[in-house]
Scaffold this motif. Structure first.
Motif, PDB file in Angstrom:
ATOM      1  N   VAL A 251       0.843  -1.195   0.000  1.00  0.00           N
ATOM      2  CA  VAL A 251       0.000   0.000   0.000  1.00  0.00           C
ATOM      3  C   VAL A 251       0.879   1.246   0.000  1.00  0.00           C
ATOM      4  CG1 VAL A 251      -1.885  -1.162   1.175  1.00  0.00           C
ATOM      5  CG2 VAL A 251      -0.147   0.008   2.525  1.00  0.00           C
ATOM      6  N   GLU A 252       0.235   2.366  -0.229  1.00  0.00           N
ATOM      7  CA  GLU A 252       0.942   3.645  -0.287  1.00  0.00           C
ATOM      8  C   GLU A 252       1.048   4.247   1.109  1.00  0.00           C
ATOM      9  OE1 GLU A 252       0.389   8.111  -2.269  1.00  0.00           O
ATOM     10  OE2 GLU A 252      -0.951   6.462  -2.814  1.00  0.00           O
ATOM     11  N   ARG A 253       2.237   4.695   1.469  1.00  0.00           N
ATOM     12  CA  ARG A 253       2.435   5.332   2.773  1.00  0.00           C
ATOM     13  C   ARG A 253       1.743   6.696   2.792  1.00  0.00           C
ATOM     14  NH1 ARG A 253       6.157   4.514   6.699  1.00  0.00           N
ATOM     15  NH2 ARG A 253       7.349   3.123   5.346  1.00  0.00           N
ATOM     16  N   ALA A 254       1.121   7.033   3.918  1.00  0.00           N
ATOM     17  CA  ALA A 254       0.415   8.307   4.043  1.00  0.00           C
ATOM     18  C   ALA A 254       1.403   9.465   4.163  1.00  0.00           C
ATOM     19  CB  ALA A 254      -0.508   8.284   5.255  1.00  0.00           C
ATOM     20  N   GLN A 255       0.947  10.651   3.763  1.00  0.00           N
ATOM     21  CA  GLN A 255       1.744  11.856   3.929  1.00  0.00           C
ATOM     22  C   GLN A 255       1.837  12.216   5.413  1.00  0.00           C
ATOM     23  OE1 GLN A 255       3.329  13.440   1.396  1.00  0.00           O
ATOM     24  NE2 GLN A 255       2.566  11.823   0.025  1.00  0.00           N
ATOM     25  N   ILE A 256       2.787  13.082   5.742  1.00  0.00           N
ATOM     26  CA  ILE A 256       3.015  13.455   7.145  1.00  0.00           C
ATOM     27  C   ILE A 256       1.749  14.036   7.765  1.00  0.00           C
ATOM     28  CG2 ILE A 256       4.294  15.008   8.660  1.00  0.00           C
ATOM     29  CD1 ILE A 256       6.661  14.753   6.777  1.00  0.00           C
ATOM     30  N   ARG A 257       1.030  14.834   6.991  1.00  0.00           N
ATOM     31  CA  ARG A 257      -0.175  15.480   7.517  1.00  0.00           C
ATOM     32  C   ARG A 257      -1.208  14.444   7.953  1.00  0.00           C
ATOM     33  NH1 ARG A 257      -2.456  19.918   3.642  1.00  0.00           N
ATOM     34  NH2 ARG A 257      -0.411  20.745   4.192  1.00  0.00           N
ATOM     35  N   ASP A 258      -1.418  13.417   7.122  1.00  0.00           N
ATOM     36  CA  ASP A 258      -2.374  12.364   7.472  1.00  0.00           C
ATOM     37  C   ASP A 258      -1.829  11.476   8.577  1.00  0.00           C
ATOM     38  OD1 ASP A 258      -4.110  13.309   5.605  1.00  0.00           O
ATOM     39  OD2 ASP A 258      -3.634  11.838   4.074  1.00  0.00           O
ATOM     40  N   SER A 259      -0.517  11.255   8.569  1.00  0.00           N
ATOM     41  CA  SER A 259       0.100  10.405   9.591  1.00  0.00           C
ATOM     42  C   SER A 259      -0.087  11.004  10.978  1.00  0.00           C
ATOM     43  CB  SER A 259       1.584  10.221   9.275  1.00  0.00           C
ATOM     44  OG  SER A 259       2.206   9.428  10.243  1.00  0.00           O
ATOM     45  N   ARG A 260      -0.021  12.326  11.068  1.00  0.00           N
ATOM     46  CA  ARG A 260      -0.228  12.975  12.366  1.00  0.00           C
ATOM     47  C   ARG A 260      -1.657  12.788  12.864  1.00  0.00           C
ATOM     48  NH1 ARG A 260       2.851  18.803  11.381  1.00  0.00           N
ATOM     49  NH2 ARG A 260       4.983  18.020  11.539  1.00  0.00           N
ATOM     50  N   LEU A 261      -2.590  12.644  11.940  1.00  0.00           N
ATOM     51  CA  LEU A 261      -3.981  12.443  12.333  1.00  0.00           C
ATOM     52  C   LEU A 261      -4.264  11.007  12.752  1.00  0.00           C
ATOM     53  CD1 LEU A 261      -5.903  14.497   9.605  1.00  0.00           C
ATOM     54  CD2 LEU A 261      -5.698  15.041  12.022  1.00  0.00           C
ATOM     55  N   GLY A 262      -3.448  10.068  12.282  1.00  0.00           N
ATOM     56  CA  GLY A 262      -3.678   8.667  12.625  1.00  0.00           C
ATOM     57  C   GLY A 262      -3.929   7.777  11.430  1.00  0.00           C
ATOM     58  N   ILE A 263      -3.619   8.270  10.220  1.00  0.00           N
ATOM     59  CA  ILE A 263      -3.745   7.467   9.003  1.00  0.00           C
ATOM     60  C   ILE A 263      -2.336   7.139   8.517  1.00  0.00           C
ATOM     61  CG2 ILE A 263      -4.569   7.397   6.621  1.00  0.00           C
ATOM     62  CD1 ILE A 263      -6.754   9.360   7.413  1.00  0.00           C
ATOM     63  N   ASP A 264      -2.011   5.840   8.444  1.00  0.00           N
ATOM     64  CA  ASP A 264      -0.645   5.429   8.110  1.00  0.00           C
ATOM     65  C   ASP A 264      -0.460   5.085   6.637  1.00  0.00           C
ATOM     66  OD1 ASP A 264       0.467   5.482  10.825  1.00  0.00           O
ATOM     67  OD2 ASP A 264      -0.976   3.896  11.200  1.00  0.00           O
ATOM     68  N   GLY A 265      -1.540   4.809   5.925  1.00  0.00           N
ATOM     69  CA  GLY A 265      -1.396   4.456   4.520  1.00  0.00           C
ATOM     70  C   GLY A 265      -2.740   4.392   3.816  1.00  0.00           C
ATOM     71  N   TYR A 266      -2.675   4.152   2.500  1.00  0.00           N
ATOM     72  CA  TYR A 266      -3.884   4.056   1.690  1.00  0.00           C
ATOM     73  C   TYR A 266      -3.754   2.874   0.728  1.00  0.00           C
ATOM     74  CZ  TYR A 266      -5.153   8.773   3.209  1.00  0.00           C
ATOM     75  OH  TYR A 266      -5.492   9.872   3.955  1.00  0.00           O
ATOM     76  N   THR A 267      -4.859   2.163   0.537  1.00  0.00           N
ATOM     77  CA  THR A 267      -4.881   1.106  -0.463  1.00  0.00           C
ATOM     78  C   THR A 267      -5.050   1.732  -1.846  1.00  0.00           C
ATOM     79  OG1 THR A 267      -7.285   0.819  -0.420  1.00  0.00           O
ATOM     80  CG2 THR A 267      -5.992  -0.398   1.222  1.00  0.00           C
ATOM     81  N   LYS A 268      -4.947   0.893  -2.872  1.00  0.00           N
ATOM     82  CA  LYS A 268      -5.133   1.396  -4.231  1.00  0.00           C
ATOM     83  C   LYS A 268      -6.549   1.908  -4.453  1.00  0.00           C
ATOM     84  CE  LYS A 268      -1.618  -1.700  -6.139  1.00  0.00           C
ATOM     85  NZ  LYS A 268      -1.342  -2.831  -7.065  1.00  0.00           N
ATOM     86  N   ASP A 269      -7.495   1.411  -3.645  1.00  0.00           N
ATOM     87  CA  ASP A 269      -8.890   1.846  -3.765  1.00  0.00           C
ATOM     88  C   ASP A 269      -9.205   3.059  -2.901  1.00  0.00           C
ATOM     89  OD1 ASP A 269      -9.404  -0.273  -5.498  1.00  0.00           O
ATOM     90  OD2 ASP A 269      -9.830  -1.639  -3.842  1.00  0.00           O
ATOM     91  N   GLY A 270      -8.188   3.607  -2.225  1.00  0.00           N
ATOM     92  CA  GLY A 270      -8.399   4.803  -1.415  1.00  0.00           C
ATOM     93  C   GLY A 270      -8.849   4.536   0.004  1.00  0.00           C
ATOM     94  N   GLU A 271      -8.826   3.272   0.445  1.00  0.00           N
ATOM     95  CA  GLU A 271      -9.181   2.969   1.828  1.00  0.00           C
ATOM     96  C   GLU A 271      -8.036   3.390   2.752  1.00  0.00           C
ATOM     97  OE1 GLU A 271     -11.582  -0.904   2.404  1.00  0.00           O
ATOM     98  OE2 GLU A 271     -10.273  -1.311   0.706  1.00  0.00           O
ATOM     99  N   ALA A 272      -8.389   4.060   3.851  1.00  0.00           N
ATOM    100  CA  ALA A 272      -7.376   4.501   4.807  1.00  0.00           C
ATOM    101  C   ALA A 272      -6.979   3.341   5.718  1.00  0.00           C
ATOM    102  CB  ALA A 272      -7.909   5.660   5.640  1.00  0.00           C
ATOM    103  N   ILE A 273      -5.699   3.292   6.059  1.00  0.00           N
ATOM    104  CA  ILE A 273      -5.179   2.215   6.904  1.00  0.00           C
ATOM    105  C   ILE A 273      -4.554   2.817   8.156  1.00  0.00           C
ATOM    106  CG2 ILE A 273      -3.492   0.346   7.078  1.00  0.00           C
ATOM    107  CD1 ILE A 273      -3.775  -0.073   4.098  1.00  0.00           C
ATOM    108  N   GLN A 274      -4.929   2.255   9.296  1.00  0.00           N
ATOM    109  CA  GLN A 274      -4.298   2.638  10.562  1.00  0.00           C
ATOM    110  C   GLN A 274      -3.584   1.411  11.125  1.00  0.00           C
ATOM    111  OE1 GLN A 274      -6.251   3.379  14.658  1.00  0.00           O
ATOM    112  NE2 GLN A 274      -6.028   5.434  13.804  1.00  0.00           N
ATOM    113  N   ILE A 275      -2.302   1.570  11.442  1.00  0.00           N
ATOM    114  CA  ILE A 275      -1.479   0.458  11.916  1.00  0.00           C
ATOM    115  C   ILE A 275      -1.228   0.630  13.410  1.00  0.00           C
ATOM    116  CG2 ILE A 275       0.740  -0.709  11.681  1.00  0.00           C
ATOM    117  CD1 ILE A 275       0.830   0.358   8.787  1.00  0.00           C
ATOM    118  N   ASN A 276      -1.597  -0.390  14.183  1.00  0.00           N
ATOM    119  CA  ASN A 276      -1.405  -0.362  15.632  1.00  0.00           C
ATOM    120  C   ASN A 276      -0.467  -1.492  16.041  1.00  0.00           C
ATOM    121  OD1 ASN A 276      -3.528   1.625  16.952  1.00  0.00           O
ATOM    122  ND2 ASN A 276      -4.510   0.627  15.218  1.00  0.00           N
ATOM    123  N   GLN A 277       0.441  -1.191  16.958  1.00  0.00           N
ATOM    124  CA  GLN A 277       1.331  -2.221  17.484  1.00  0.00           C
ATOM    125  C   GLN A 277       0.909  -2.623  18.896  1.00  0.00           C
ATOM    126  OE1 GLN A 277       5.477  -1.113  17.463  1.00  0.00           O
ATOM    127  NE2 GLN A 277       6.198  -3.204  17.184  1.00  0.00           N
TER     128      GLN A 277
END
Length: 337
Positions: A251-277
């Motif tokens: 998937v595509e890594r999110a931009q810094i602006r989105d990463s600060r909000l809690g979005i870590d990446g996007y699928t090819k279909d535009g779905e937002a991904i949040q990664i939790n450890q």
């Protein structure tokens, strides 16, 4: 000689080399034996400011704070002895608790009568009932109000606490950042005193090279036999763990602006991904993610974690009903081959 004996031999070989290196060398004072020092360029953050101009935060319009969303779910009223009980249910859509004040209005024939509550605490993602009593209504107006069909009321919130902007951290501005070109985002560089020779100083070049070769051979044999596990992923730094997930999903890594909000990446279909450890992702995290997606006008999202609490499914249904957002949960073990 079978594989098991080879591995055992290499382990002892490398251990002996390390003892030899330690005997002829001393621990580096500058890096305390780690072989790494904090990057001078980014001071260990992995990020540096760019020459691009500072931007006003578009989320808070430069104020550094945002007005939280508290939704009025219902309202009703009933009369008493020359007084009206005006009630309303309110739901705090934020992930932080907020204080505010309720204002009640009773609309008379010619005058509107009001009263306010004390400061009220609205817990995050919860619905609470608020009642305000409006009294001291003159007899003439009370006689008119108490007639059937004449009771008209309103209740709303005022003096609600503002929240620090999650995008700019309350600064009101966004400083463009780029990955440090010296440490490549790690925050550390090789120690110049020991040249990263295992944090040791002295004549260790030849022995160090031999030790590294032995380690490479040993690692190659072991890695071929052993795939990555959940335990390995839990021990990783979040940056390494995040990279593994993103590469695994392609998937595509999110931009810094989105990463600060809690979005870590996007699928090819535009779905937002949040990664939790974390181990237990629950209702609060899902509602927070749904709130972010709602403001970004994204209708589908994926949360990845090691496991989820039982209340997460309630939150997923709530996100679908309240935000019209579909959230999918994915456990890390499903991504491991």
């Amino acid at each position: 000689m079978n594989r098991k004996k080879i591995i055992t031999f290499l382990i002892f070989f490398v251990i002996e080399l390390i003892f030899v290196i330690s005997a002829v060398s001393g621990q580096c004072d500058r890096c305390s034996g780690t072989g790494k020092i904090i990057c001078y360029n980014c001071q260990g953050t992995g990020k540096v400011q760019t020459s691009e101009p500072v931007e006003i935060c578009e989320y808070c319009l430069g104020f550094g704070v945002i007005q939280p969303t508290i939704t009025k779910k219902s309202a009703f009223a009933q009369t008493g002895d020359k007084e009206v009980f005006v009630s309303g249910t309110f739901e705090n859509d934020q992930t932080d608790g907020i204080y505010g004040m309720a204002i009640a209005e009773v609309i008379g024939e010619t005058t509107t009568y009001t009263n306010s509550s004390e400061r009220i605490y609205f817990p995050p993602n919860e619905e609470i009932l608020v009642t305000v009593i409006v009294n001291n209504i003159p007899n003439d107006d009370w006689n008119w109000i108490s007639k059937f069909g004449n009771l008209k009321t309103n209740i709303y919130l005022s003096n609600i606490d503002s929240l620090s902007c999650p995008l700019c951290g309350g600064d009101g501005i966004l400083t463009p950042l780029a990955t440090c070109s010296i440490c490549y985002g790690t925050g550390f560089t090789d120690c110049p005193d020991c040249n990263s020779n295992f944090g040791l100083t002295g004549g260790v070049t030849t022995i160090g090279v031999i030790a590294i070769i032995g380690l490479v051979i040993l690692s190659t044999i072991i890695i071929r036999r052993r795939k990555i596990t959940e335990k390995d992923l839990r021990k990783m730094s979040f940056y390494e763990y995040q990279n593994w997930i993103i590469e695994k999903l392609s998937v595509e890594r999110a931009q810094i602006r989105d990463s600060r909000l809690g979005i870590d990446g996007y699928t090819k279909d535009g779905e937002a991904i949040q990664i939790n450890q974390s181990h237990n992702v629950g209702k609060a995290e899902v509602y927070k993610f749904a709130n972010i997606l709602s403001k970004k006008k994204i209708r589908r999202g994926i949360i990845i974690a090691f496991n989820f609490n039982d209340d997460v499914f309630e939150a997923i249904n709530g996100a679908r009903q309240h935000f019209r957002i579909i959230i999918e949960t994915v456990m890390v073990k499903k991504l491991i081959d």
